[in-house]
Motif scaffolding. Structure first.
Motif, PDB file in Angstrom:
ATOM      1  N   ALA A 155      10.346  -4.228  10.747  1.00 44.10           N
ATOM      2  CA  ALA A 155      10.720  -3.594   9.480  1.00 44.10           C
ATOM      3  C   ALA A 155       9.939  -4.142   8.280  1.00 44.10           C
ATOM      4  O   ALA A 155       9.668  -3.409   7.328  1.00 44.10           O
ATOM      5  CB  ALA A 155      12.223  -3.767   9.240  1.00 44.10           C
ATOM      6  N   ASP A 156       9.544  -5.424   8.313  1.00 49.16           N
ATOM      7  CA  ASP A 156       8.850  -5.971   7.140  1.00 49.16           C
ATOM      8  C   ASP A 156       7.368  -5.584   7.100  1.00 49.16           C
ATOM      9  O   ASP A 156       6.650  -5.956   6.184  1.00 49.16           O
ATOM     10  CB  ASP A 156       9.014  -7.497   7.056  1.00 49.16           C
ATOM     11  N   GLN A 157       6.904  -4.812   8.077  1.00 45.65           N
ATOM     12  CA  GLN A 157       5.501  -4.372   8.101  1.00 45.65           C
ATOM     13  C   GLN A 157       5.338  -2.915   7.692  1.00 45.65           C
ATOM     14  O   GLN A 157       4.242  -2.360   7.789  1.00 45.65           O
ATOM     15  CB  GLN A 157       4.921  -4.562   9.518  1.00 45.65           C
ATOM     16  N   THR A 158       6.439  -2.289   7.262  1.00 42.74           N
ATOM     17  CA  THR A 158       6.357  -0.847   7.031  1.00 42.74           C
ATOM     18  C   THR A 158       7.149  -0.418   5.799  1.00 42.74           C
ATOM     19  O   THR A 158       8.132  -1.064   5.421  1.00 42.74           O
ATOM     20  CB  THR A 158       6.837  -0.098   8.302  1.00 42.74           C
ATOM     21  N   PHE A 159       6.692   0.666   5.172  1.00 43.50           N
ATOM     22  CA  PHE A 159       7.333   1.202   3.964  1.00 43.50           C
ATOM     23  C   PHE A 159       7.116   2.712   3.983  1.00 43.50           C
ATOM     24  O   PHE A 159       6.057   3.181   4.379  1.00 43.50           O
ATOM     25  CB  PHE A 159       6.666   0.608   2.715  1.00 43.50           C
ATOM     26  N   ILE A 160       8.104   3.471   3.549  1.00 41.94           N
ATOM     27  CA  ILE A 160       7.899   4.919   3.497  1.00 41.94           C
ATOM     28  C   ILE A 160       8.611   5.491   2.279  1.00 41.94           C
ATOM     29  O   ILE A 160       9.649   4.963   1.851  1.00 41.94           O
ATOM     30  CB  ILE A 160       8.365   5.606   4.805  1.00 41.94           C
ATOM     31  N   SER A 285       3.160  -7.648   1.717  1.00 40.77           N
ATOM     32  CA  SER A 285       3.476  -8.690   0.736  1.00 40.77           C
ATOM     33  C   SER A 285       4.409  -8.125  -0.332  1.00 40.77           C
ATOM     34  O   SER A 285       4.503  -6.907  -0.520  1.00 40.77           O
ATOM     35  CB  SER A 285       2.190  -9.192   0.079  1.00 40.77           C
ATOM     36  N   ALA A 286       5.079  -9.050  -1.046  1.00 42.70           N
ATOM     37  CA  ALA A 286       5.976  -8.616  -2.124  1.00 42.70           C
ATOM     38  C   ALA A 286       5.191  -7.812  -3.154  1.00 42.70           C
ATOM     39  O   ALA A 286       5.673  -6.813  -3.705  1.00 42.70           O
ATOM     40  CB  ALA A 286       6.626  -9.826  -2.776  1.00 42.70           C
ATOM     41  N   ARG A 287       3.959  -8.223  -3.392  1.00 42.45           N
ATOM     42  CA  ARG A 287       3.136  -7.517  -4.378  1.00 42.45           C
ATOM     43  C   ARG A 287       2.821  -6.088  -3.914  1.00 42.45           C
ATOM     44  O   ARG A 287       2.861  -5.142  -4.697  1.00 42.45           O
ATOM     45  CB  ARG A 287       1.847  -8.310  -4.591  1.00 42.45           C
ATOM     46  N   GLU A 288       2.545  -5.943  -2.618  1.00 40.92           N
ATOM     47  CA  GLU A 288       2.272  -4.601  -2.082  1.00 40.92           C
ATOM     48  C   GLU A 288       3.509  -3.706  -2.175  1.00 40.92           C
ATOM     49  O   GLU A 288       3.432  -2.552  -2.601  1.00 40.92           O
ATOM     50  CB  GLU A 288       1.807  -4.693  -0.618  1.00 40.92           C
ATOM     51  N   ILE A 289       4.652  -4.270  -1.792  1.00 40.80           N
ATOM     52  CA  ILE A 289       5.886  -3.471  -1.838  1.00 40.80           C
ATOM     53  C   ILE A 289       6.199  -3.070  -3.276  1.00 40.80           C
ATOM     54  O   ILE A 289       6.570  -1.922  -3.550  1.00 40.80           O
ATOM     55  CB  ILE A 289       7.082  -4.274  -1.258  1.00 40.80           C
ATOM     56  N   ASP A 290       6.023  -4.027  -4.211  1.00 40.33           N
ATOM     57  CA  ASP A 290       6.276  -3.699  -5.624  1.00 40.33           C
ATOM     58  C   ASP A 290       5.365  -2.555  -6.071  1.00 40.33           C
ATOM     59  O   ASP A 290       5.803  -1.636  -6.764  1.00 40.33           O
ATOM     60  CB  ASP A 290       6.024  -4.917  -6.526  1.00 40.33           C
ATOM     61  N   ALA A 291       4.093  -2.622  -5.665  1.00 40.42           N
ATOM     62  CA  ALA A 291       3.142  -1.567  -6.057  1.00 40.42           C
ATOM     63  C   ALA A 291       3.579  -0.214  -5.471  1.00 40.42           C
ATOM     64  O   ALA A 291       3.531   0.814  -6.152  1.00 40.42           O
ATOM     65  CB  ALA A 291       1.739  -1.931  -5.588  1.00 40.42           C
ATOM     66  N   MET A 292       4.025  -0.224  -4.226  1.00 41.75           N
ATOM     67  CA  MET A 292       4.463   1.034  -3.595  1.00 41.75           C
ATOM     68  C   MET A 292       5.683   1.604  -4.323  1.00 41.75           C
ATOM     69  O   MET A 292       5.749   2.785  -4.632  1.00 41.75           O
ATOM     70  CB  MET A 292       4.783   0.794  -2.111  1.00 41.75           C
ATOM     71  N   ARG A 293       6.652   0.720  -4.587  1.00 36.61           N
ATOM     72  CA  ARG A 293       7.856   1.185  -5.299  1.00 36.61           C
ATOM     73  C   ARG A 293       7.518   1.693  -6.694  1.00 36.61           C
ATOM     74  O   ARG A 293       8.205   2.544  -7.243  1.00 36.61           O
ATOM     75  CB  ARG A 293       8.880   0.046  -5.416  1.00 36.61           C
ATOM     76  N   ASP A 294       6.442   1.147  -7.256  1.00 39.69           N
ATOM     77  CA  ASP A 294       6.048   1.530  -8.606  1.00 39.69           C
ATOM     78  C   ASP A 294       5.170   2.790  -8.609  1.00 39.69           C
ATOM     79  O   ASP A 294       4.694   3.228  -9.655  1.00 39.69           O
ATOM     80  CB  ASP A 294       5.297   0.351  -9.255  1.00 39.69           C
ATOM     81  N   GLY A 295       4.915   3.352  -7.423  1.00 44.22           N
ATOM     82  CA  GLY A 295       4.187   4.625  -7.371  1.00 44.22           C
ATOM     83  C   GLY A 295       2.702   4.491  -7.145  1.00 44.22           C
ATOM     84  O   GLY A 295       1.964   5.471  -7.275  1.00 44.22           O
ATOM     85  N   ALA A 296       2.222   3.286  -6.787  1.00 39.93           N
ATOM     86  CA  ALA A 296       0.778   3.122  -6.531  1.00 39.93           C
ATOM     87  C   ALA A 296       0.432   3.680  -5.151  1.00 39.93           C
ATOM     88  O   ALA A 296       1.310   4.087  -4.382  1.00 39.93           O
ATOM     89  CB  ALA A 296       0.389   1.652  -6.628  1.00 39.93           C
TER      90      ALA A 296
END
Ligand code: FES
Ligand SMILES: [Fe+2]
Length: 428
Positions: A155-160, A285-296
């Motif tokens: 789960a910590d390797q994926t985001f959708i 990474s936390a930075r990647e997840i933050d960027a995804m949540r922020d619409g990057a």
């Protein structure tokens, strides 16, 4: 260019249509797991393939996807009470379980057995990875659950994420197959977006605006190779797998997570653009997840409380003519996702393919259309299971590689184009 009846075949997915029959052969994404966060949480309206449905999670944690409307007199069960292992219509109290079976009609004597005769349409709803999947076809043809890599890694390797797109699914998906637009529409973002920047491959994208396309059939669909010039006569290949009916994976850039999409018809004039990001061998990474949540990257910012993008057709996608003129963005619209959505929605709700003029960089799109039309007809006429239903067809990867000029990508990158658990993606 297509004939009108071909365009209709590709774009119509409601009950009783050929392409609708084909979509109903697959497990398709229905909701994000986060939309039904706990037992007895509020139910969620779900429209897919022009059917109005309702998803809920009962007191025991079971997921259900049932007809939105009460069998009594048609009230929307979205207003229902989610209680004691069922959903109760608030009008006269009829109650349904996750399979759509009516389990209580309080106004009738229990001994009458009336409620046993009432059953709403229902489809299975299964969790795999961060997605709740449904299968809307005949129950005797239900395939095994999907095996997409983004949904099977830890789960910590994926985001959708998902966003509403106000166009037919097919023109949205065609954008995912057409990697020639990246050098134009997205050029301003390749060097700045936190989920794309810094990869060596970006330079090849920017310096060669005339990619040569080679499209290769694979069991579940196609591999679409875009070839650009690299140093010393070598070629930089970006290879996009397309798996039927609507799965694509963007070729990786450096060590960034790999992005990709599904386009799922809501009805014939709107679709869900599902956008995933995963890394095969490391946690995001936390930075990647933050960027995804922020619409990057391939994600977007939303109107709060909805999955509709903040930049949408009602506000002209927040068009910035100064940024367009200065070359900060190529089209004046910010971000990959909305750059794509704005132009695809601008074609009108259902693109008229009788009027287009295709060129050689559209080869992937041409082949995908023919594959879809063939498979939809074969299923409708002869019951042939379409490509991409078999979970073995899901185990594909995208790749970006530099190859000598005499090597065909389909041979040289063969291993790189299949899922190898625990092995990193092949990327430049
Ligand atoms: S309409 Fe639902 S119980 Fe009457
Ligand atoms: Fe795009």
């Amino acid at each position: 260019m297509l004939r009108k009846e071909q365009n209709d075949l590709l774009t119509q997915t409601g009950p009783g249509t050929s392409m609708g029959g084909m979509f109903r052969a697959y497990w398709i994404p229905a909701l994000l797991v986060e939309e039904l966060p706990e037992n007895e949480c509020p139910p969620v309206r779900v429209k897919i393939l022009s059917e109005r449905l309702l998803a809920f999670r009962d007191s025991n944690g079971k997921y259900g996807l049932i007809d939105e409307f009460c069998a009594h007199r048609g009230v929307s069960l979205w207003f229902g009470r989610n209680e004691e292992a069922g959903l109760r219509c608030p009008y006269h109290g009829w109650k349904y379980d996750v399979n759509g079976q009516c389990i209580d009609v309080p106004s009738e004597p229990r001994e009458s057995g009336f409620c046993q005769k009432i059953k709403l349409k229902s489809y299975p709803l299964m969790k795999r990875g961060p997605v709740l999947w449904t299968y809307m076809g005949p129950s005797d043809r239900q395939p095994p659950l999907p095996e997409w890599e983004f949904a099977t890694v830890p789960a910590d390797q994926t985001f959708i994420s998902k966003r509403l797109q106000e166009s037919n699914w097919m023109q949205a998906m065609e954008g995912g197959i057409d990697s020639s637009h990246v050098s134009f529409l997205h050029r301003g973002d390749l060097g700045t977006d936190p989920l794309f920047k810094g990869a060596k491959g970006n330079q090849y994208n920017m310096s060669d605006m005339q990619p040569h396309f080679e499209v290769v059939e694979q069991p579940g669909g196609l591999y679409i190779g875009a070839r650009r010039n690299a140093e010393n006569g070598n070629y930089y290949w970006r290879i996009t797998p397309w798996v039927m009916p609507c799965f694509t994976m963007i070729p990786p850039r450096g060590d960034h997570p790999i992005h990709g999409h599904f386009w799922i018809p809501i009805d014939d004039e709107t679709c869900w653009a599902w956008s995933y990001d995963f890394h095969p061998v490391r946690a995001l990474s936390a930075r990647e997840i933050d960027a995804m949540r922020d619409g990057a990257g391939v994600h977007c910012k939303y109107i709060p409380g909805t999955y509709r993008p903040l930049a949408n057709k009602d506000n002209d996608y927040l068009m910035d003519r100064a940024a367009q003129k200065a070359g900060k963005t190529f089209s004046g619209v910010a971000g990959f996702a909305i750059q794509d959505a704005s132009l695809q929605e601008s074609m009108g709700p259902i693109c008229d393919r009788t009027k287009e003029n295709l060129v050689s960089t559209d080869n992937g799109i041409i082949m995908a259309r023919h594959r879809l039309m063939r498979a939809a007809k074969a299923l409708a006429d002869k019951g042939v299971t379409p490509p991409g239903v078999d979970p073995a067809h899901h185990k594909v990867r995208s790749a970006s590689v530099v190859l000598p000029p005499d090597q065909a990508f389909k041979d040289a990158a063969k291993e790189a184009l299949t899922v190898r658990p625990g092995v990193a993606q092949t990327t430049v």
